[in-house]
Motif scaffolding. Structure first.
Motif, mmCIF file in Angstrom:
data_model
loop_
_atom_site.group_PDB
_atom_site.id
_atom_site.type_symbol
_atom_site.label_atom_id
_atom_site.label_comp_id
_atom_site.label_asym_id
_atom_site.label_seq_id
_atom_site.Cartn_x
_atom_site.Cartn_y
_atom_site.Cartn_z
ATOM 1 N N SER A 32 45.462 -19.152 30.001
ATOM 2 C CA SER A 32 44.205 -19.811 30.355
ATOM 3 C C SER A 32 43.127 -18.741 30.437
ATOM 4 N N GLY A 39 35.665 -25.272 41.151
ATOM 5 C CA GLY A 39 36.335 -26.154 40.195
ATOM 6 C C GLY A 39 37.679 -25.587 39.777
ATOM 7 N N GLU A 40 38.240 -26.186 38.765
ATOM 8 C CA GLU A 40 39.566 -25.778 38.291
ATOM 9 C C GLU A 40 39.607 -24.299 37.890
ATOM 10 N N THR A 71 39.253 -22.011 41.082
ATOM 11 C CA THR A 71 40.474 -22.092 41.876
ATOM 12 C C THR A 71 41.611 -21.330 41.207
ATOM 13 N N GLU A 72 41.774 -21.531 39.920
ATOM 14 C CA GLU A 72 42.838 -20.843 39.190
ATOM 15 C C GLU A 72 42.601 -19.331 39.169
#
Length: 89
Positions: free
Chosen positions: A5, A33-34, A37-38
């Motif tokens: 990612s 957001g994603e 957070t990731e």
């Protein structure tokens, strides 16, 4: 199969080109957001222990900090700044 990612590449490849380790760095992540957070999860796995989270919605940021504090068992210092006050601190 290894999951690839943008946050994983940013932390494991790009940031590693500049820093040997993250445990003595104060890192700013913008957004809850994603991707944000990731990114925090990858940073923590790479040894980061101080992350400053900036977000437009203070409520969302506080919620994420609460979730991550539980997930990381308090081993990551998560600070919060409001987007509007970012340059005042």
């Amino acid at each position: 199969a290894k999951r690839i990612s943008i946050p994983s590449v940013a932390v494991s490849e790009v940031a590693r080109d500049f820093f040997e380790h993250f445990n003595d760095k104060h890192i700013v992540v913008i957004g809850t957001g994603e991707m944000g957070t990731e990114t925090i999860r990858y940073l923590q796995a790479a040894g980061a222990n101080k992350v400053h989270l900036v977000n437009r919605s203070v409520e969302n940021a506080r919620r994420l900090i609460d979730e991550l504090n539980i997930e990381f068992d308090g081993k990551l210092s998560l600070l919060l700044s409001e987007w509007d006050k970012l340059f005042q601190e």
